[in-house]
Design an enzyme around this catalytic site. Structure first.
Site, mmCIF file in Angstrom:
data_model
loop_
_atom_site.group_PDB
_atom_site.id
_atom_site.type_symbol
_atom_site.label_atom_id
_atom_site.label_comp_id
_atom_site.label_asym_id
_atom_site.label_seq_id
_atom_site.Cartn_x
_atom_site.Cartn_y
_atom_site.Cartn_z
ATOM 1 N NE ARG A 38 -4.538 -1.602 2.078
ATOM 2 C CZ ARG A 38 -5.203 -2.159 2.442
ATOM 3 N NH1 ARG A 38 -4.934 -1.934 3.797
ATOM 4 N NH2 ARG A 38 -6.205 -3.061 2.230
ATOM 5 C CE LYS A 201 -20.100 -19.324 6.553
ATOM 6 N NZ LYS A 201 -20.148 -18.845 7.707
ATOM 7 N N GLY A 358 -9.677 -9.749 -0.792
ATOM 8 C CA GLY A 358 -8.425 -9.893 0.129
ATOM 9 C C GLY A 358 -7.602 -11.526 0.407
ATOM 10 N N GLY A 381 -12.834 -4.511 1.811
ATOM 11 C CA GLY A 381 -14.204 -3.556 1.612
ATOM 12 C C GLY A 381 -14.127 -3.144 0.126
#
Ligand code: AMP
Length: 400
Positions: A38, A201, A358, A381
């Protein structure tokens, strides 16, 4: 220059105090930064500010100090890594964000072309509350504002949203590259476009799947979440990970796909094991004949062939989530085969490939192709919310 949001070249940086919203929320162990990806991405923007004799004043959150000053989360510990990456000395400016007079004086006395890091914005509760008074105190420290933290853009916080309205504001070079890549992925993609979605999921990706079926020409579903879809279609999937209560949701998504002309590609065969661990015995089954006691832990070779064919027919691929339990041998095979094929088609100039989230970044790194995609987003996110089609407050605030 972009049609929709302001870019760095539209701001006057000369001798300016430039507040740069960065994402310095990097992993640290024993006081040392363990992954500087980053920080690397911020270097071009910092250099541009310094080149114009501006003062680069970095603002960032770090960890979750819950609105209180907590030395454990001080940004002082990342100064050395930023100095190493930029090749430029970095000064640290302490503040509790309640009184910024000390920070103002420190910035005033720093020479032109300095690089400074302000203390963790989350040391004040106003950051996460998008408090206008805190944003005004932040604004008093700068003349212009640049946001180069796409990974924090899904949050409407004082340093990402309110502040952007108080000063002349623009996207930094990393943010600009990210937004352009995303535009090429789903905004105005070269069609046909397929999305590849995997991971554990369905529950964490319902909005994402609903948005994608309305936008893309084909949706590949793999990983644990494919089991819920197979179950919803009436297949017996043994002891595989499955969210049976989401069968109705899965059927709704499949119906929506039919309505919008999106082909859904589910696994047709699977690698099954009897223990959730690496190097355990496995067997290959068609999805209509899964062993009652077995667990699907990867897609099988016929599924891989089918997905590779879909990739060959596509001009654009957007990818989030692994095709199997890729952290354990041999359940990485599906993810690795697909990643390598996307990388090859991209290299051959046949495909625009955008991936993020991620686990996806570590899966692509594991396949050795992280740098071979058109763009890999390190945002978690924010990338997922973009795939869900949601407006990102930090990006909206930069719009013209
Ligand atoms: P996510 O964070 O939702 O993208 O999920 C990623 C995780 O899903 C990884 O840790 C994978 O090991 C896991 N995963 C993928 N496929 C399966 C599967 N068939 N069964 C269990 N876990 C899986």
């Amino acid at each position: 220059m972009s049609a929709t949001f302001k870019t760095l070249d539209e701001l006057d940086l000369k001798n300016k105090r430039v507040l740069l919203r960065a994402d310095l929320n990097v992993p640290v162990a024993d006081g040392k930064v363990t992954d500087a990806t980053r920080i690397e991405r911020l270097v071009p923007t910092i250099r541009e500010i310094v080149k114009h004799d501006g003062k680069a004043i970095l603002l960032s959150h770090f960890g979750r100090p819950k609105g209180k000053v907590d030395p454990q989360f001080s940004l002082e510990q990342v100064c050395e890594a930023v100095a190493n990456q930029t090749g430029h000395p970095v000064g640290f400016v302490a503040t509790d964000w309640t009184d910024v007079s000390g920070a103002q004086a420190a910035i005033e006395s720093a020479p032109a072309g300095s690089v400074l890091i302000l203390e963790n914005t989350r040391f004040h509760p106003g950051e996460e509350a998008n408090d206008p008074e805190l944003a005004a105190r932040m604004a008093s420290l700068g003349d212009v504002y640049i946001n180069d933290a796409f990974s924090a853009a899904h949050r409407a916080h004082a340093s990402t949203e309110a502040l952007a309205h108080l000063l002349p504001a623009a996207a930094g070079l990393a943010m600009e590259a990210e937004l352009e890549a995303l535009e090429a992925g789903l905004g105005k993609p070269r069609k046909p476009v397929i999305a590849i979605v995997g991971g554990a999921k369905v529950s964490s990706k319902i909005d994402l799947l609903e948005n994608l079926v309305a936008k893309v020409d084909g949706l590949v579903i793999g990983g644990g979440m494919a089991n819920t879809f197979l179950h919803a279609q009436g297949y017996a999937i043994g002891k595989s990970l499955c969210e049976k209560d989401l069968a109705e949701t899965a059927r709704r998504i499949m119906d929506k796909a039919i309505d919008s002309g999106c082909a859904i590609i589910l696994p047709i065969d699977a690698v099954v094991a009897w223990h959730f661990k690496a190097d355990t015995p496995t067997r290959l089954y068609g999805v209509d004949a899964i062993d009652n006691d077995g667990m699907i832990l990867d897609i099988g070779p016929s599924s891989i062939e089918r997905i590779l064919g879909a990739i060959d027919d596509a001009n654009t691929v957007v990818w989030n989530g692994p095709m199997g339990a890729f952290e354990m041998n041999p359940f990485d095979a599906g993810t690795v085969a697909i990643a390598k094929h996307v990388a090859k088609r991209t290299h051959d100039g046949k495909l625009i490939s955008v991936a993020g989230g991620g686990d996806t970044v570590s899966a692509l790194a594991h396949a050795g192709v992280k740098d071979a995609f058109t763009y890999v987003s390190t945002a978690g996110g924010a990338f997922l919310e973009w795939m869900e089609g949601k407006p990102l407050p930090g990006v909206e605030a930069l719009k013209k």
